[in-house]
Design an enzyme around this catalytic site. Structure first.
Site, PDB file in Angstrom:
ATOM      1  N   GLU A   1     -10.127 -24.441 -27.244  1.00 45.23           N
ATOM      2  CA  GLU A   1     -10.889 -24.723 -28.453  1.00 45.23           C
ATOM      3  C   GLU A   1     -12.309 -24.184 -28.315  1.00 45.23           C
ATOM      4  O   GLU A   1     -13.113 -24.698 -27.536  1.00 45.23           O
ATOM      5  CB  GLU A   1     -10.940 -26.232 -28.716  1.00 45.23           C
TER       6      GLU A   1
ATOM      7  N   HIS B   1     -13.916 -25.740 -24.987  1.00 41.42           N
ATOM      8  CA  HIS B   1     -13.140 -26.726 -24.245  1.00 41.42           C
ATOM      9  C   HIS B   1     -11.813 -26.061 -23.923  1.00 41.42           C
ATOM     10  O   HIS B   1     -10.973 -25.851 -24.798  1.00 41.42           O
ATOM     11  CB  HIS B   1     -12.968 -28.010 -25.065  1.00 41.42           C
TER      12      HIS B   1
END
Length: 445
Positions: free
Chosen positions: A343, A367
């Site tokens: 992400e 992330h």
């Protein structure tokens, strides 16, 4: 139709046709490739898919131009700057990563155009095998003059964050402002004019084109509606450039340039379904929970580039627009999460609901696969005790996410050279404390 950036045709993936009004009848009638084209033009096909793809996936456009794009001097390799496809430059880093706003070069210091201002942050896969993605930022202050860009490796999804982009393509012109996006598909030549210090994000996808996500039980309408996508109309330049016009080609992860003595934007007419296009994010029809719980972010998907595995994307483009939050007995912000996808998030404007302080417009976060993340301590404490009345969420804000099934490597520029890494990011979770009570009993209703 018209001859400026203020005119568009609407619809996603439509069969469109356009001719510059200065040359009426420039589109051949009844065939693609006549022996002699109207106005003495050259016919040239741009294929965005294999010839034998099933009809729903077949992408191609016919361009009728003053001179064909084959007329140029040989390509020679040029320096790539901070553009790279080398994912082994530095060691892997599984930590939560956040970047402060990326620096835009000052016009008074040096002139930097869109291509010179491209910096690769992270990515995975390989353009040669046509399977992978790259994520870049662009920071620039000057327009491209007598030079254009051509990406042979894949599609560009461009997300301006500061400053307008006037994008000239072979198909016509598009003005793209912050809170809009545009897609320049593989092989399309384009040039970018800017009007001051400019910054944005860029998702590059190899081997797949963006499409609208399937809606399933949502039904026929919702999310990004096809009618809100706009493609440009034909607007040709008949311009010779005796000093030389430069075509920059991104090919197998490297940059090459060639010279020619005319503008490549010499397309008088075109027809087909393979075009550049833009979309205004304010038109996204948000779906959300109206009873309880926090829905998965997939309900905010604008565009997806599918992999060969059903339901798994090479990349999704997801936004978090202004909306109403009404869920009862629910922790409304994003939940704590470990994800098998990567992400990458950016912020166009405003404050992101789960991290109102450190996540800034023009910055980013990553992330990675299975790296835990979620709301910071302030967001958690505030929202576990908040009165759950209907409220506007993300008003004046637009955050987005590039989500991918690839495990992305961060480049040396992203980790070191840019000097924008927020090394204190992990500290936003450090004050989280235990609320565990072994003597808890359910309250009597």
């Amino acid at each position: 139709m018209g001859d400026s950036e203020g005119f568009y045709m609407s619809g996603f993936g439509n069969e469109c046709s356009s001719e510059d009004p200065r040359c009426p009848g420039s589109l051949p009638e009844g065939q693609n490739n006549p022996q002699v084209c109207p106005y003495g033009l050259y016919a040239e096909q741009l294929s965005g898919s294999a010839f034998t793809c099933p009809r729903p996936a077949n992408k191609r456009s016919w361009l009728y131009r003053i001179l064909p794009s084959v007329k140029h001097k040989p390509f020679t390799q040029i320096p790539c700057g901070d553009l790279t496809e080398n994912w082994d430059d530095v060691e892997p880093d599984p930590n939560q990563i956040r970047w402060l706003p990326f620096t835009i070069p000052k016009t008074t210091d040096t002139k930097v155009d869109f291509v010179a201002g491209l910096h690769t942050i992270c990515g995975a896969g390989d353009s040669k095998s046509r399977n992978g993605i790259s994520i870049h930022v662009f920071t620039c202050n000057s327009s491209m003059v007598d030079r254009c860009f051509n990406n042979s490796d894949g599609d560009f999804l461009i997300v301006p964050q500061q400053g307008e982009l006037l994008i000239t393509t072979e198909f016509g012109k598009m003005m793209v402002e912050p809170n809009e996006i545009c897609v320049i598909q593989q092989g399309m030549r384009f040039s970018v004019d800017v009007f001051g210090e400019t910054r944005g994000y860029l998702l590059e996808v190899y081997g797949a084109h963006f499409e609208l996500p399937d809606l399933g039980p949502i039904g026929a309408n919702g999310l990004a509606n096809p009618r809100d996508f706009l493609c440009p109309v034909a607007c040709y330049e008949e311009r010779t450039v005796p000093t030389g016009y430069t075509v920059i080609n991104k090919y197998q992860g490297k940059l090459f340039s060639c010279r020619q003595d005319f503008s490549p934007f010499n397309v008088v007419a075109w027809h087909g379904n393979y075009t550049p296009y833009k979309y205004n994010l304010k038109n996204f029809m948000v779906i959300n929970c109206v009873a309880f719980d926090h829905a998965d972010p997939s309900i905010f998907t604008v565009l997806t580039a599918k992999s060969t595995r059903p339901g798994v994307a090479i990349a999704d483009f997801v936004i978090f627009p202004p909306r109403w939050g009404v869920a009862d007995h629910t922790f409304r912000p994003p939940y704590y999460h470990r994800n098998c996808m990567s992400e990458f998030m950016g912020l166009i404007k405003g404050h992101y609901e789960a991290k109102e302080e450190g996540f800034q417009p023009g910055g980013a976060s990553l992330h990675s696969v299975m790296t835990p993340h979620g709301p910071d301590v302030d967001c958690f404490e505030k929202n576990t005790s908040a009165e759950l009345k209907p409220e506007r969420v993300a008003e004046g804000t637009m955050a987005f996410m590039f989500e991918s099934s690839f495990s992305m490597a961060v480049t040396k520029w992203g980790l070191e050279t840019c000097q924008k890494l927020d090394k204190s990011y992990y500290q936003c979770w450090e004050p989280l404390r235990s609320h565990f009570n072994p003597n808890w009993k359910p309250s009597k209703q």
